[in-house]
Design a protein around this motif. Sequence first.
Motif: not given
Length: 625
Positions: A93-94, A133-135, A139-143, A173-174
């Motif tokens: 994924v990454q 998510m920081n990179e 990416v809005e969210t994860c589940i 901004c996350t």
Amino acid sequence: MWKELRILLLGEPKVGKTSLILSLVSEEFAEEVPLRAEEITIPADVTPEKVPTHIVDFSSAEQNDLQLYQELSRANVVCLVYDLSDSDTLVEVQNTWLPVIRENSLHPMPIILVGNKSDLVGDSQMDDILPIMNEYPEVETCIECSAKTLKNISEMFYFAQKAVLHPTAPLFCTQTGMLKNDCRIALARIFCLCDLDKDGMLCDDELSNFQKICFNTPLASQSLQDVKTVVCKSCPEGVRDGKLTVEGFLYLHSLFIQRGRHETTWAVLRKFGYSDNLELTDQYLYPPIQEPPPDSACQLTNDTYKFLEIVFRTHDRDHDGFLNQEEIGSLFSVFPYDPWGPDVLSTVHTNSQGWISLRGFFSQWTLTAYLDLPRTMEYLAYLGYSTLTGRQSQAEAIEYIALQPHSGKRKYIHAMQRKIYTCKVIGPHGVGKTSFLQSLLERKGVAGGSEFAINTVSVQSHLKYLLLHEVDSTELLESGEGALTCDAMCLLYDVSDAESFQECVNLYKQYVANTNIPCLVIAAKSDLPAAKQHCAVQPIDFCRSQGIPPPLKFSLHTKECSQTTFQTVASFAAHKKGLSSYDKFSFGTWFKIGLFTAILGVIGFTIYKNTSHRSQSLTFTRAKF
């Protein structure tokens, strides 16, 4: 608003993409799963956001890279699936999928990271996702979910819809944990519009009104206190004197987003016309306007003037009946630019300090609506007209009225319904046209300035807007008859200049004589000694020959003369008496006057003879006795 959505599922083989789709549709786990599911369409009425949704499965076993890029170009959001029981799939994924999506998307693509097969693992692995998510801010969210146990299946697709309809990226901004600048600017503008008393804070009534505007329900008293209590705990400067400050308002929305309720912030933004890129939409700024009827003009409605009066009085902080520069700046703080240039101060009524009066304020809006309707719609949008008044759009701020009324009583009614009458002002250079315009604004000796002047004038006890437009002869030559579109024409000459009227005659013959525009001759500088005009015909004889009323005297130094002149011009424009009607009026009137005078003469002569005869008889009788 989105008409439909496309959700694309990507990830390594055997992570369970197809199983997730089948479990959503059948609400049970399928033991036998094909390599790829056919495209699924979910009707709007069964989705939480009421938007038709297409779910697309991608299989690297059946599809190639070209098909992948094609699907990415059509997708609105990607659900990137990995296997919670296989850490290698998260590495892919990454290292593979996120770079591929970023490089081949036509626009920033919101991504939902989906950890499948949660039934095969014990503890949550969310901590492993935070660095990703920081990179990748997209990416809005994860589940974490399970196709087998149906855990979080519906939630996964809801989050995907939500990522498109209510994206986090434009708002927050996350990395910094703060609202983005464009979001802060938009929300601060909304705060300013809802701050009805302009004290820089939202009181309970204003907060409740804001809630009603955005969510169709007022806030209960206890709810208002709860909101302020929450703000006070983490943002002490957010509440002052029991009222919510702009800092508190922004903090609340930051809190909504951090708690996953960014649809609340989007509901507010969209209610006030903002798009996904946090700009006011064209549909909000320039709403569709009905096709104007033939031979009609547009004007602001009475309700619009009431709205504008509230705006004026709200920003008139010292209650002196004028808007000074600071108050004007406050009013236009909700605009992205200053809508009024310096010309406005020589176009409408102000006091001696250049502060705009209420009628000057109304006049400028009336002028803008007359000259540039789209710009008027835009300005009203910036003031929040439709949102604050509960209207569908700014299109309800205007009305159309016929320019060619019927005769008789209906003609009078029409004249009273029209709010603005226009008059072009032409004449030789140096005759005082600019001074004539400025005199309408109750000013003297103003050099230069605007080519327009607009002010209220009484017409049969009704206040109307008279718009004077100074037109240069060069402009007439370039624009032709189009430059003369107006209700009346004023032809100025200088009574003290013997050469002045001949040029007026030339202008009249060249530009006015062949039109149906009613014309008035203005004898300017009438306080000066009148010179005999070096012209084949004198002004009063020229007016008589052309069926024009006699010249109107005008002087800057006589206020009563000035007011009478403009009232006459406005009444003349309102009643639409063209040249032919004046010809008939002159002939008929003078014929009747002549006939009436002759009859009076005959009657007088008869009375005289009878009286004279009786007088002679009486004298004779007295002499006889």
